[in-house]
Design a protein around this motif. Structure first.
Motif, short mmCIF file in Angstrom:
data_model
loop_
_atom_site.label_atom_id
_atom_site.label_comp_id
_atom_site.label_asym_id
_atom_site.label_seq_id
_atom_site.Cartn_x
_atom_site.Cartn_y
_atom_site.Cartn_z
N GLU A 190 19.13 -19.35 -78.73
CA GLU A 190 17.31 -19.24 -77.77
C GLU A 190 16.55 -19.23 -78.60
O GLU A 190 16.33 -18.12 -79.16
N SER A 212 17.95 -14.62 -74.26
CA SER A 212 18.06 -15.40 -73.17
C SER A 212 19.07 -14.39 -72.07
O SER A 212 19.93 -13.84 -72.37
N LYS A 232 18.17 -14.11 -64.81
CA LYS A 232 16.96 -14.37 -65.37
C LYS A 232 15.86 -13.71 -64.18
O LYS A 232 16.30 -13.48 -63.09
N LYS A 238 19.63 -29.89 -64.65
CA LYS A 238 19.42 -29.83 -66.14
C LYS A 238 19.24 -28.29 -65.76
O LYS A 238 18.79 -26.94 -67.18
N ALA A 239 18.81 -27.36 -64.22
CA ALA A 239 19.11 -26.02 -64.11
C ALA A 239 20.28 -25.28 -64.45
O ALA A 239 20.64 -24.24 -65.28
N GLU A 292 20.11 -25.34 -69.02
CA GLU A 292 19.14 -23.86 -68.79
C GLU A 292 20.39 -22.95 -69.41
O GLU A 292 19.80 -22.24 -69.92
N ASN A 349 23.19 -22.07 -71.09
CA ASN A 349 22.30 -21.92 -73.03
C ASN A 349 22.10 -20.88 -73.30
O ASN A 349 22.60 -19.21 -73.75
N ARG A 350 22.02 -19.56 -72.09
CA ARG A 350 21.69 -18.06 -71.75
C ARG A 350 22.91 -18.11 -72.01
O ARG A 350 23.16 -16.59 -72.29
#
Length: 654
Positions: free
Chosen positions: A23, A27, A31, A440-441, A444, A447-448
């Protein structure tokens, strides 16, 4: 351009995520609660000083110094710096957070300095973990402002070393990963029916090899456990030891010749507790007390009273024995929700958090979607949760526990959810409909997660690959009337998927059609019916004609059950099939063909995550994948062989 020059270093920072397929920004995982990216970056090449003027933070400053030196960045500690110097500062101050303030921190990274502030040294340690992730390229730290705190106070990981011994070295590796992702409870389970692996100087026969059924002679000495306790403390992790009683005590009975619940057994247990509590500096002692018929009603009240009198707080499994309200309960079954209604009881959530029961891809989906304690954040009663690895089945070597269970993918996902809080109500094994907020969450987060795998786990098992980009059309139901081999329209040559409307669209590399623990856990099919056949179809793009590796599976064998191995020439006992470009994909040649389930025979190739991937020839352009998913009765042969109506099909791209 000089390889140490400012221009080259800035260029390296800018291209770094593209070179390593990461990314654009680091990432961070978990979070942070509040994160704002700012313009500019802090150059690590000129950061020669860690400013720490509080002696209480020197230990944590050394953690940062050592970690930076491993990255090739040489820094020194100082209690003051000149105004012109670029520096990293660690300091205690007031960081406001809505809960768990002792772990909160504020991190500001500017172009000329980095300032980490926290209420306590533990908060400083948490902030250091985030800062190290921000240093991913060892060149620049992107400017940002972070205020962060955990949603739950207890964020734990449990390992069962009673059934299968793990070396201190391997345990430390797992503790290191825990620390890097802000987990703070290490639940250590060394006593079992299989073996008692905790040294007792009062009763040395407990660890005699002749009373162990596996890994004979392997146990943890007093110095081993003290070393692990200190290793955890140095990383702000609390080691919670469990001496399981009065159940799971077959090894005790073999060694001592008495049942724990007998009068003689109770006296021995009390002596063991006294010895343990006076030997080890830990605040908690887990007494287990699950899966056993209590025949001596005074057993648990007396050992609880003794343990508390020796200065330890008691934890026990729920459902479990006859506990007092002062015992912290660790929930392991859905039926334990009544505990959460009693405001006098503190509790931890481990329900459906056993990684040994989960397919690797499913584990990340399920844990990411979980609401720990059915809440979005903790409170005085709901302390948090512990994700567990119960590898009941024997393993050929200790590393197999790490490769056959999604240890690190599951641990990191749990770190995210337990720190962040949130999640979705109910339990599910699905990512969600494509393009929904839930899907979508998950993408995301994935990806991290994959950035973390790429960056930090190249030398460790991390059995997870990208799946959120894979979308399936699901066709059905077709009534097979109990004939699992019956063919229906989707496998006929004239079937035109573009003209047929699918019943569902589903996302993922592992799709659970109906979970074996339905209805507690939802799968793809909303109202699944017995004696039905469904089909799943997707398209996979290839830039060229090539051979590609895939994970393919249809029955993830739990590492805690006597599950039978597949029959020769089949993927599973449901007659499932898979085609790529209308070519049938052959199942593996199983090494344990049609073997009756046996916990003492280690698994070898039954799971896609620990056997050689299936190689499939792809053509340039779009390739059609079709999966046939019949099912008969939902009732398995026995509890060891549940009907797992599921499949995995995903490219292995490292």
């Amino acid at each position: 351009m000089h390889l140490k020059g400012d221009g080259y270093l800035l260029w390296k920072h800018l291209v770094y995520p593209y070179v390593f397929d990461l990314e654009s920004k680091p990432s961070l995982l978990p979070k942070p609660q509040q994160l704002k990216w700012n313009a500019g970056a802090f150059p690590l090449s000129v950061a020669t000083t860690i400013l720490v003027d509080n002696p209480a933070l020197v230990k944590d400053a050394l953690v940062l110094k050592n970690a930076m030196e491993q990255k090739g960045l040489n820094v020194k500690l100082a209690d003051k710096v000149s105004d012109a110097a670029n520096y990293i500062q660690l300091r205690l101050g007031n960081v406001s957070a809505p809960q768990n303030q002792s772990e909160a921190y504020h991190l500001e990274t500017a172009t000329d300095k980095i300032v980490l502030t926290a209420n306590t040294s533990q908060g400083i340690f948490n902030g250091i973990q985030t800062l190290l992730q921000l240093m991913r390229d060892n060149v620049f730290v992107d400017a940002s402002e972070i205020t962060d705190w955990p949603a739950f106070a207890w964020r734990g990981f449990m390992v069962d070393v009673g059934r299968n011994y793990q070396s201190v070295k391997l345990l430390k590796q797992q503790i290191d990963v825990m620390a890097g992702y802000k987990l703070n409870i290490f639940h250590f389970h060394p006593t079992e029916d299989i073996a008692w692996r905790l040294q007792s100087k009062l009763y040395p026969q407990l660890t005699d090899p002749e009373y162990m059924l596996r890994d004979k002679g392997e146990y943890y000495t007093e110095s081993d456990l003290k070393e692990l306790i200190k290793y955890c403390k140095d990383r702000y992790i609390t080691l919670v030891p469990e001496i399981d009683m009065p159940g799971h005590s077959g090894a005790f009975k073999r060694a001592m010749g008495v049942d724990m619940q007998s009068d003689a057994g109770l006296e021995i247990v009390k002596n063991i507790i006294k010895e343990f509590c006076t030997t080890y500096d830990v605040p908690y002692l887990h007494l287990g007390a699950d899966e056993v018929k209590i025949t001596n009603q005074k057993f648990l009240p007396e050992v609880i009273a003794l343990t508390e009198s020796l200065g330890k707080k008691v934890i026990g499994w729920e459902p479990g024995g006859n506990f007092s309200d002062g015992v912290i309960r660790q929930l392991w079954m859905e039926g334990a929700t009544k505990v959460s209604k009693n405001k006098n009881i503190k509790y931890l959530d481990s329900r459906h958090l056993y990684l040994n029961h989960m397919d690797p891809l499913e584990s990340v989906v399920t844990i990411f979607n979980r609401q720990i304690c059915n809440l979005t954040e903790g409170n005085e009663n709901a302390l948090g949760g512990i994700v567990c690895v119960w590898n009941d089945r024997a393993v050929a070597n200790e590393e197999d526990v790490m490769t056959m269970n999604p240890v690190y993918p599951g641990m990191l996902t749990f770190a995210e959810r337990s720190w962040q809080g949130g999640g979705n109500a109910g339990w599910t094994a699905t990512i969600g409909q494509p393009e929904t907020e839930r899907a979508k969450a998950f993408m995301e987060f994935e990806n991290r997660l994959l950035d973390q795998k790429q960056h930090y786990f190249k030398a460790m098992p991390f059995n997870y690959v990208r799946q959120a980009n894979l979308v399936w059309d699901i066709y059905g139901p077709f009534d097979n009337k109990g004939d699992l081999t019956k063919a229906f329209a989707p496998e006929k040559a004239k079937f035109n998927a573009s003209k047929e409307k699918p019943m569902y669209k589903a996302t993922g590399g592992t799709l659970v059609m109906r979970h074996w623990w339905a209805p507690q856990i939802s799968g793809v099919i909303e109202e699944p019916k017995e004696n039905t056949t469904w089909y799943a179809q997707t398209q996979i793009w290839s830039d060229e004609d090539k051979q590609q590796e895939f994970w393919i599976g249809f029955n993830n064998l739990s590492r805690s059950m006597n599950t039978d191995s597949p029959n020769a020439g089949t993927w599973n006992n449901l007659k499932s099939l898979v085609w790529v470009n209308n070519g049938l994909v052959s199942p593996p040649v199983w090494k344990h063909t049609n073997q009756k389930g046996n916990l003492e025979i280690p698994l070898i190739d039954e799971g896609y995550e620990f056997r050689e991937p299936t190689k499939i020839t792809l053509k340039k352009g779009w390739n059609t994948v079709k999966v046939k998913l019949p099912v008969g009765s939902f009732k398995g042969l026995n509890w060891q062989n549940p009907v797992k109506w599921m499949f995995t099909f995903v490219e292995v791209i490292e």
